[in-house]
Design an enzyme around this catalytic site. Structure first.
Site, mmCIF file in Angstrom:
data_model
loop_
_atom_site.group_PDB
_atom_site.id
_atom_site.type_symbol
_atom_site.label_atom_id
_atom_site.label_comp_id
_atom_site.label_asym_id
_atom_site.label_seq_id
_atom_site.Cartn_x
_atom_site.Cartn_y
_atom_site.Cartn_z
ATOM 1 N N LYS A 79 0.833 -1.213 0.000
ATOM 2 C CA LYS A 79 0.000 0.000 0.000
ATOM 3 C C LYS A 79 0.858 1.250 0.000
ATOM 4 C CE LYS A 79 -4.728 -0.547 1.154
ATOM 5 N NZ LYS A 79 -5.830 -0.374 2.056
ATOM 6 N N LYS A 98 -4.260 -12.556 -9.360
ATOM 7 C CA LYS A 98 -4.805 -13.324 -8.242
ATOM 8 C C LYS A 98 -6.272 -12.923 -8.018
ATOM 9 C CE LYS A 98 -5.035 -12.522 -3.461
ATOM 10 N NZ LYS A 98 -5.589 -13.364 -2.453
ATOM 11 N N LYS A 120 -11.208 -10.322 -3.526
ATOM 12 C CA LYS A 120 -12.361 -9.446 -3.310
ATOM 13 C C LYS A 120 -12.015 -8.012 -3.617
ATOM 14 C CE LYS A 120 -13.393 -12.134 0.698
ATOM 15 N NZ LYS A 120 -12.381 -12.029 1.757
HETATM 16 P P1 ADP Z 1 -9.447 -11.798 -0.660
HETATM 17 O O1 ADP Z 1 -8.064 -11.637 -1.225
HETATM 18 O O2 ADP Z 1 -10.423 -12.150 -1.682
HETATM 19 O O3 ADP Z 1 -9.866 -10.611 0.192
HETATM 20 P P2 ADP Z 1 -8.960 -13.081 1.855
HETATM 21 O O4 ADP Z 1 -7.689 -12.307 2.003
HETATM 22 O O5 ADP Z 1 -10.088 -12.731 2.761
HETATM 23 O O6 ADP Z 1 -9.404 -13.017 0.332
HETATM 24 O O7 ADP Z 1 -8.641 -14.609 1.981
HETATM 25 C C1 ADP Z 1 -9.391 -15.595 2.653
HETATM 26 C C2 ADP Z 1 -8.701 -16.934 2.451
HETATM 27 O O8 ADP Z 1 -8.799 -17.305 1.067
HETATM 28 C C3 ADP Z 1 -7.203 -16.892 2.772
HETATM 29 O O9 ADP Z 1 -6.829 -18.116 3.362
HETATM 30 C C4 ADP Z 1 -6.567 -16.714 1.433
HETATM 31 O O10 ADP Z 1 -5.268 -17.249 1.396
HETATM 32 C C5 ADP Z 1 -7.508 -17.487 0.509
HETATM 33 N N1 ADP Z 1 -7.500 -16.910 -0.841
HETATM 34 C C6 ADP Z 1 -7.949 -15.695 -1.196
HETATM 35 N N2 ADP Z 1 -7.799 -15.477 -2.523
HETATM 36 C C7 ADP Z 1 -7.219 -16.605 -3.010
HETATM 37 C C8 ADP Z 1 -6.799 -17.016 -4.313
HETATM 38 N N3 ADP Z 1 -6.956 -16.237 -5.378
HETATM 39 N N4 ADP Z 1 -6.242 -18.239 -4.441
HETATM 40 C C9 ADP Z 1 -6.079 -19.046 -3.368
HETATM 41 N N5 ADP Z 1 -6.455 -18.716 -2.122
HETATM 42 C C10 ADP Z 1 -7.020 -17.523 -1.927
#
Ligand code: ADP
Ligand code: TRP
Length: 330
Positions: free
Chosen positions: A110, A199, A202
């Protein structure tokens, strides 16, 4: 064995969350005591609308239950229902070196983009360490993007134990008050790509949501970015986003068949996308049905969370008692 993990309610859950994390939660609930929580305190670093946070908090709980988390086996709860977590977070912050947090990707990325960070984002890994350490967790199943956070957690636990436990041995982890946790990361689904090839996240608006209406899911899948190879020509599966997603769903023999179709040519990306939609609906059909059913039963979900919090708090209270004694607050 105590298994612990959390997901932020910072948006609707997507297939990256499922294959990277939640699928492991569901599988591991049969192998030990699963403690799974909704990281709503962490979500405060991004969600600043009360009503939206309330909604997402409920939705994530509903998603977990729909995807097969069994509240009789595993403990499902909200992070903010366990005040011991924020207490431990402060205590840990007094032994956490600034440098450790300055090196954290979440903060570094960031600030590198010129976005000014607040203290919540800077301290994010300390709160996550408290989440994990307050339950004496053994195993933490997460996606690869969380690997650094788990390394920081171990570093903080070592620092705490070295500061307060005379007989602590960092090589074995013996003799400490805080237990050193192990990450559980599945390499083959470590990073699920989004519809733009980055990747899936959200925060990037590139997700395929697990519980969106079918029309919406179809729209997202049909808009996955591909190259401009024409229908007749051979295509390279190993650089294709659609193929990367098909890999998550298809059995090895099915995948081999699809690979042949790529290499041979004569099938367009649109057809591969339709295949992906079929796999998606077959895989999540049951869960999506359960989601509809549970949506009508708000009280049930709230009841599961309330009972989960009681169970989780029992463990957290015990660990915090040891922590307070070790540091002289008791
Ligand atoms: P986001 O990046 O969508 O906000 P989070 O950080 O809340 O997701 O992640 C929640 C869980 O899902 C974590 O254990 C994270 O490692 C996994 N996760 C999120 N995005 C991915 C992805 N693209 N591939 C694999 N695992 C993911
Ligand atoms: N930071 C994690 C994520 O964004 C969520 C999380 C918070 C978590 N506390 C945790 C994951 C403790 C595992 C263990 O995905």
């Amino acid at each position: 064995m105590r298994i612990l993990s959390g997901v932020q309610p910072s948006g609707k859950l997507h297939i990256g969350n499922y294959f990277g994390a939640i699928r492991q939660f569901v599988e591991l609930q049969h192998k030990g005591h699963g403690l799974y929580f909704i990281a709503d305190l962490h979500a405060l670093t991004t969600i600043r609308e009360a009503e939206r946070l309330r909604e997402l908090n409920h939705d994530v709980a509903l998603n977990f239950l729909s995807l097969g988390l069994d509240p009789e086996k595993a403990t499902l709860f909200r992070q903010s229902d366990i005040p011991e977590v924020t207490e431990l977070s402060w205590i840990l912050s007094t032994v956490t070196p600034m440098g450790l947090l300055e090196r954290a990707h979440s903060f570094k990325d960031k600030t590198a983009r010129g976005i000014s960070a607040d203290h919540g984002l800077f301290a994010y890994p300390v709160l996550m360490a408290a989440d994990i350490l307050v339950y004496h967790s053994d195993v933490v199943p997460v996606g690869k993007d969380q690997k650094q956070h788990l390394e920081i957690t171990r570093d903080i636990a070592v620092k705490f134990n070295q500061t307060y436990c005379k007989h602590f041995d960092p090589a074995t982890g013996e003799g400490g008050v805080l237990k050193l946790p192990n990450p559980h990361i599945l390499e083959d689904t470590a990073v699920v790509p989004g519809i733009d090839g980055q990747k899936m996240s959200k925060s990037y608006n590139n997700t395929i949501e697990l519980f969106a209406p079918e029309k919406e899911v179809k729209k997202r899948i049909m808009s996955i970015k591909t190259d401009s190879t024409s229908l007749e020509d051979p295509k390279n599966p190993d650089t294709c986003n659609v193929f990367a997603l098909l890999k998550l769903f298809a059995r090895p023999d099915e995948l081999e068949e699809i690979r042949q179709l790529y290499v041979k040519g004569g099938v367009g990306y649109g057809d591969f996308k339709k295949k992906l939609l079929e796999f998606f609906l077959a895989t999540f059909g049951e869960a999506r049905k359960r989601y509809e059913e549970l949506s009508a039963n708000e009280d049930y979900v709230q009841d599961v969370l309330r009972k989960g919090a009681l169970k989780a708090r029992e463990i957290a209270t015990e660990v915090m008692d040891q922590v307070r004694r070790a540091i002289g607050l008791k």
